[in-house]
Design a protein around this motif. Structure first.
Motif, PDB file in Angstrom:
ATOM      1  N   THR A   1      21.180  -6.131  -7.921  1.00 42.93           N
ATOM      2  CA  THR A   1      21.081  -6.757  -6.610  1.00 42.93           C
ATOM      3  C   THR A   1      20.133  -5.942  -5.742  1.00 42.93           C
ATOM      4  O   THR A   1      19.965  -4.736  -5.946  1.00 42.93           O
ATOM      5  CB  THR A   1      22.461  -6.850  -5.920  1.00 42.93           C
ATOM      6  OG1 THR A   1      22.312  -7.486  -4.641  1.00 42.93           O
ATOM      7  CG2 THR A   1      23.084  -5.474  -5.700  1.00 42.93           C
ATOM      8  N   ALA A   2      19.521  -6.613  -4.766  1.00 41.59           N
ATOM      9  CA  ALA A   2      18.830  -5.878  -3.717  1.00 41.59           C
ATOM     10  C   ALA A   2      19.871  -5.248  -2.792  1.00 41.59           C
ATOM     11  O   ALA A   2      20.991  -5.739  -2.675  1.00 41.59           O
ATOM     12  CB  ALA A   2      17.931  -6.814  -2.920  1.00 41.59           C
ATOM     13  N   PHE A   3      19.495  -4.139  -2.157  1.00 43.34           N
ATOM     14  CA  PHE A   3      20.434  -3.531  -1.215  1.00 43.34           C
ATOM     15  C   PHE A   3      19.677  -2.913  -0.044  1.00 43.34           C
ATOM     16  O   PHE A   3      18.496  -2.558  -0.158  1.00 43.34           O
ATOM     17  CB  PHE A   3      21.318  -2.485  -1.903  1.00 43.34           C
ATOM     18  CG  PHE A   3      20.656  -1.171  -2.217  1.00 43.34           C
ATOM     19  CD1 PHE A   3      20.871  -0.048  -1.420  1.00 43.34           C
ATOM     20  CD2 PHE A   3      19.824  -1.039  -3.329  1.00 43.34           C
ATOM     21  CE1 PHE A   3      20.273   1.170  -1.714  1.00 43.34           C
ATOM     22  CE2 PHE A   3      19.225   0.180  -3.633  1.00 43.34           C
ATOM     23  CZ  PHE A   3      19.447   1.291  -2.818  1.00 43.34           C
ATOM     24  N   ALA A   4      20.373  -2.818   1.068  1.00 45.74           N
ATOM     25  CA  ALA A   4      19.798  -2.214   2.264  1.00 45.74           C
ATOM     26  C   ALA A   4      19.990  -0.698   2.190  1.00 45.74           C
ATOM     27  O   ALA A   4      21.111  -0.202   2.336  1.00 45.74           O
ATOM     28  CB  ALA A   4      20.457  -2.787   3.514  1.00 45.74           C
ATOM     29  N   HIS A   5      18.918   0.013   1.935  1.00 48.73           N
ATOM     30  CA  HIS A   5      18.982   1.475   1.848  1.00 48.73           C
ATOM     31  C   HIS A   5      19.255   2.036   3.240  1.00 48.73           C
ATOM     32  O   HIS A   5      18.549   1.704   4.207  1.00 48.73           O
ATOM     33  CB  HIS A   5      17.660   2.007   1.300  1.00 48.73           C
ATOM     34  CG  HIS A   5      17.709   3.427   0.851  1.00 48.73           C
ATOM     35  ND1 HIS A   5      17.970   4.477   1.705  1.00 48.73           N
ATOM     36  CD2 HIS A   5      17.543   3.985  -0.383  1.00 48.73           C
ATOM     37  CE1 HIS A   5      17.946   5.609   1.049  1.00 48.73           C
ATOM     38  NE2 HIS A   5      17.695   5.345  -0.224  1.00 48.73           N
ATOM     39  N   PRO A   6      20.263   2.896   3.383  1.00 46.89           N
ATOM     40  CA  PRO A   6      20.624   3.368   4.729  1.00 46.89           C
ATOM     41  C   PRO A   6      19.545   4.224   5.390  1.00 46.89           C
ATOM     42  O   PRO A   6      19.544   4.374   6.617  1.00 46.89           O
ATOM     43  CB  PRO A   6      21.903   4.183   4.478  1.00 46.89           C
ATOM     44  CG  PRO A   6      21.837   4.583   3.038  1.00 46.89           C
ATOM     45  CD  PRO A   6      21.164   3.446   2.345  1.00 46.89           C
ATOM     46  N   ASP A   7      18.622   4.777   4.606  1.00 51.12           N
ATOM     47  CA  ASP A   7      17.601   5.659   5.182  1.00 51.12           C
ATOM     48  C   ASP A   7      16.253   4.967   5.350  1.00 51.12           C
ATOM     49  O   ASP A   7      15.228   5.632   5.583  1.00 51.12           O
ATOM     50  CB  ASP A   7      17.425   6.902   4.301  1.00 51.12           C
ATOM     51  CG  ASP A   7      18.687   7.736   4.199  1.00 51.12           C
ATOM     52  OD1 ASP A   7      19.461   7.735   5.176  1.00 51.12           O
ATOM     53  OD2 ASP A   7      18.899   8.369   3.151  1.00 51.12           O
ATOM     54  N   THR A   8      16.226   3.650   5.245  1.00 48.26           N
ATOM     55  CA  THR A   8      14.964   2.930   5.392  1.00 48.26           C
ATOM     56  C   THR A   8      14.446   3.058   6.827  1.00 48.26           C
ATOM     57  O   THR A   8      15.164   2.719   7.776  1.00 48.26           O
ATOM     58  CB  THR A   8      15.142   1.438   5.056  1.00 48.26           C
ATOM     59  OG1 THR A   8      15.595   1.316   3.702  1.00 48.26           O
ATOM     60  CG2 THR A   8      13.831   0.687   5.214  1.00 48.26           C
ATOM     61  N   PRO A   9      13.229   3.543   7.025  1.00 47.04           N
ATOM     62  CA  PRO A   9      12.687   3.624   8.393  1.00 47.04           C
ATOM     63  C   PRO A   9      12.554   2.234   9.013  1.00 47.04           C
ATOM     64  O   PRO A   9      12.325   1.239   8.314  1.00 47.04           O
ATOM     65  CB  PRO A   9      11.309   4.266   8.183  1.00 47.04           C
ATOM     66  CG  PRO A   9      11.380   4.935   6.848  1.00 47.04           C
ATOM     67  CD  PRO A   9      12.310   4.106   6.022  1.00 47.04           C
ATOM     68  N   ALA A  10      12.711   2.181  10.309  1.00 43.52           N
ATOM     69  CA  ALA A  10      12.631   0.896  11.007  1.00 43.52           C
ATOM     70  C   ALA A  10      11.270   0.233  10.839  1.00 43.52           C
ATOM     71  O   ALA A  10      11.166  -0.997  10.869  1.00 43.52           O
ATOM     72  CB  ALA A  10      12.945   1.104  12.487  1.00 43.52           C
ATOM     73  N   ASP A  11      10.217   1.031  10.659  1.00 45.86           N
ATOM     74  CA  ASP A  11       8.874   0.469  10.535  1.00 45.86           C
ATOM     75  C   ASP A  11       8.409   0.355   9.084  1.00 45.86           C
ATOM     76  O   ASP A  11       7.207   0.153   8.829  1.00 45.86           O
ATOM     77  CB  ASP A  11       7.881   1.307  11.331  1.00 45.86           C
ATOM     78  CG  ASP A  11       7.813   2.762  10.852  1.00 45.86           C
ATOM     79  OD1 ASP A  11       8.668   3.165  10.027  1.00 45.86           O
ATOM     80  OD2 ASP A  11       6.900   3.489  11.304  1.00 45.86           O
TER      81      ASP A  11
ATOM     82  N   ASP B   1       0.812  -1.213   0.000  1.00 42.68           N
ATOM     83  CA  ASP B   1       0.000   0.000   0.000  1.00 42.68           C
ATOM     84  C   ASP B   1       0.846   1.264   0.000  1.00 42.68           C
ATOM     85  O   ASP B   1       0.330   2.353  -0.272  1.00 42.68           O
ATOM     86  CB  ASP B   1      -0.924   0.012   1.228  1.00 42.68           C
ATOM     87  CG  ASP B   1      -1.927  -1.128   1.219  1.00 42.68           C
ATOM     88  OD1 ASP B   1      -2.364  -1.521   0.121  1.00 42.68           O
ATOM     89  OD2 ASP B   1      -2.252  -1.635   2.308  1.00 42.68           O
ATOM     90  N   GLU B   2       2.131   1.117   0.329  1.00 40.72           N
ATOM     91  CA  GLU B   2       3.025   2.261   0.402  1.00 40.72           C
ATOM     92  C   GLU B   2       4.139   2.128  -0.629  1.00 40.72           C
ATOM     93  O   GLU B   2       4.411   1.031  -1.127  1.00 40.72           O
ATOM     94  CB  GLU B   2       3.642   2.363   1.804  1.00 40.72           C
ATOM     95  CG  GLU B   2       2.632   2.504   2.925  1.00 40.72           C
ATOM     96  CD  GLU B   2       3.300   2.546   4.288  1.00 40.72           C
ATOM     97  OE1 GLU B   2       4.525   2.795   4.348  1.00 40.72           O
ATOM     98  OE2 GLU B   2       2.599   2.320   5.294  1.00 40.72           O
ATOM     99  N   ALA B   3       4.775   3.246  -0.934  1.00 33.92           N
ATOM    100  CA  ALA B   3       5.933   3.216  -1.823  1.00 33.92           C
ATOM    101  C   ALA B   3       7.063   2.417  -1.171  1.00 33.92           C
ATOM    102  O   ALA B   3       7.230   2.413   0.048  1.00 33.92           O
ATOM    103  CB  ALA B   3       6.398   4.643  -2.124  1.00 33.92           C
ATOM    104  N   LEU B   4       7.844   1.755  -1.992  1.00 31.99           N
ATOM    105  CA  LEU B   4       8.890   0.853  -1.507  1.00 31.99           C
ATOM    106  C   LEU B   4      10.036   1.637  -0.875  1.00 31.99           C
ATOM    107  O   LEU B   4      10.599   2.549  -1.488  1.00 31.99           O
ATOM    108  CB  LEU B   4       9.426   0.004  -2.665  1.00 31.99           C
ATOM    109  CG  LEU B   4      10.563  -0.956  -2.311  1.00 31.99           C
ATOM    110  CD1 LEU B   4      10.072  -2.038  -1.362  1.00 31.99           C
ATOM    111  CD2 LEU B   4      11.158  -1.575  -3.573  1.00 31.99           C
ATOM    112  N   GLN B   5      10.407   1.231   0.336  1.00 29.89           N
ATOM    113  CA  GLN B   5      11.586   1.775   1.003  1.00 29.89           C
ATOM    114  C   GLN B   5      12.539   0.672   1.458  1.00 29.89           C
ATOM    115  O   GLN B   5      13.725   0.916   1.641  1.00 29.89           O
ATOM    116  CB  GLN B   5      11.168   2.619   2.218  1.00 29.89           C
ATOM    117  CG  GLN B   5      10.395   3.877   1.865  1.00 29.89           C
ATOM    118  CD  GLN B   5       9.990   4.665   3.094  1.00 29.89           C
ATOM    119  OE1 GLN B   5       9.132   4.249   3.863  1.00 29.89           O
ATOM    120  NE2 GLN B   5      10.631   5.801   3.285  1.00 29.89           N
TER     121      GLN B   5
END
Length: 295
Positions: free
Chosen positions: A267-277, A184-188
């Protein structure tokens, strides 16, 4: 622009006399081939794709393109084992994808499109995210034929090769249609990053084979990559379910200059600004073979 750690690079000093054999959880034999790379800058592909070029020209120039597309699929987990009446991929998505290819991605070209009524789902409850830099299928028709045999049958692979070898076929490509689903939300969380093929030197390419990955037990071909600071990595921030990222994961043309590399490491990557929730990524990949016919 963000900086992130990407995994799966091959050591620059590794000398190979054949494909590097890789298991999903590590190398099959020989010295550990991996090399840690410094944090890599990943730029905003939306700024690169400004709309000045039509979709098909942008794909041809870059090997990838983002396309606005609201699908009518309701069940992204339907697949080849389901009857036609309940298989949304067969009844709905395959016609949508064919129309995208013919009308927007490769317009005006003579094509034969090969789709299967299934796709690869990733996310909670399905397949894990692919967190290693790679390119699918390798470089040559032999590479692709061997991988096709590993995932299907020798007869199917030979039939593909017989069609490819016909004089009316100019080339063949595989397009990956990558999108978020059920969100339902944009991908982060865990977005996909793609490497511009024009930034990849031939010396950076390392033939690789996945061991014990295909259902047949045969090795499958792909490419690994040596780290090079000249590589240009991009991603599309905050993708929505109304968008699909299309990129080339294999391409061969009979008359192309040798060394002309046009496919996309990713590749997939862990975005450093991804919110914890942030909601965990739910996505799918639909891989489509396209024969390009001579005019």
């Amino acid at each position: 622009m963000v900086e992130a750690t990407l995994n799966g690079f091959i050591r620059r000093d590794l000398v190979t006399d054949g494909p590097v054999l890789i298991r999903v959880n590590g190398p099959a034999e020989g010295p550990v081939p991996w090399e840690a790379a410094p944090p890599i800058p990943i730029s905003d592909a939306r700024a690169l794709q400004t709309g000045e070029l039509p979709v098909h020209d942008f794909l041809a120039a870059n090997g990838f393109v983002l396309v606005d597309h609201v699908s009518q699929v309701a069940d992204w987990d339907s697949g080849a084992s389901q009857d036609r009446d309940t298989n949304d991929i067969l009844r709905t998505y395959m016609p949508e994808v064919e129309a995208l290819i013919r009308d927007r991605l490769l317009p005006g070209r003579r094509l034969e499109i090969r789709q299967g009524p299934y796709l690869v789902r990733r996310g909670p409850g399905s397949n894990p995210y692919a967190q290693g830099v790679h390119q699918d299928h390798g470089l040559t028709p032999d590479d692709y034929q061997e991988s096709l045999e590993a995932f299907s049958t020798p007869e199917y692979a030979k039939a593909w090769r017989a069609r490819y070898d016909q004089p009316d076929v100019a080339g063949f490509m595989v397009l990956n249609f990558w999108r978020t689903v059920y969100m339902d939300e944009a991908l982060q969380h865990m977005p996909l990053t793609i490497c511009h093929p024009a930034s990849v030197a031939r010396a950076d390419l390392v033939p690789a084979a996945l061991v014990d990955f295909a259902p047949s037990g045969k090795n499958t071909n792909q490419l690994s990559l040596r780290y090079n600071p000249d590589h240009r990595w991009h991603y599309y921030p905050e993708m929505t379910t109304g968008e699909v990222l299309v990129f080339k994961i294999f391409e061969v043309f009979k008359d192309a200059p040798e060394g002309d590399f046009k496919t996309v490491f990713h590749t997939a990557f862990a975005h450093p600004d991804t919110p914890a929730d942030a909601p965990e990524r739910q996505s799918c990949e639909h891989r489509v073979g396209v024969f390009i016919l001579r005019d």
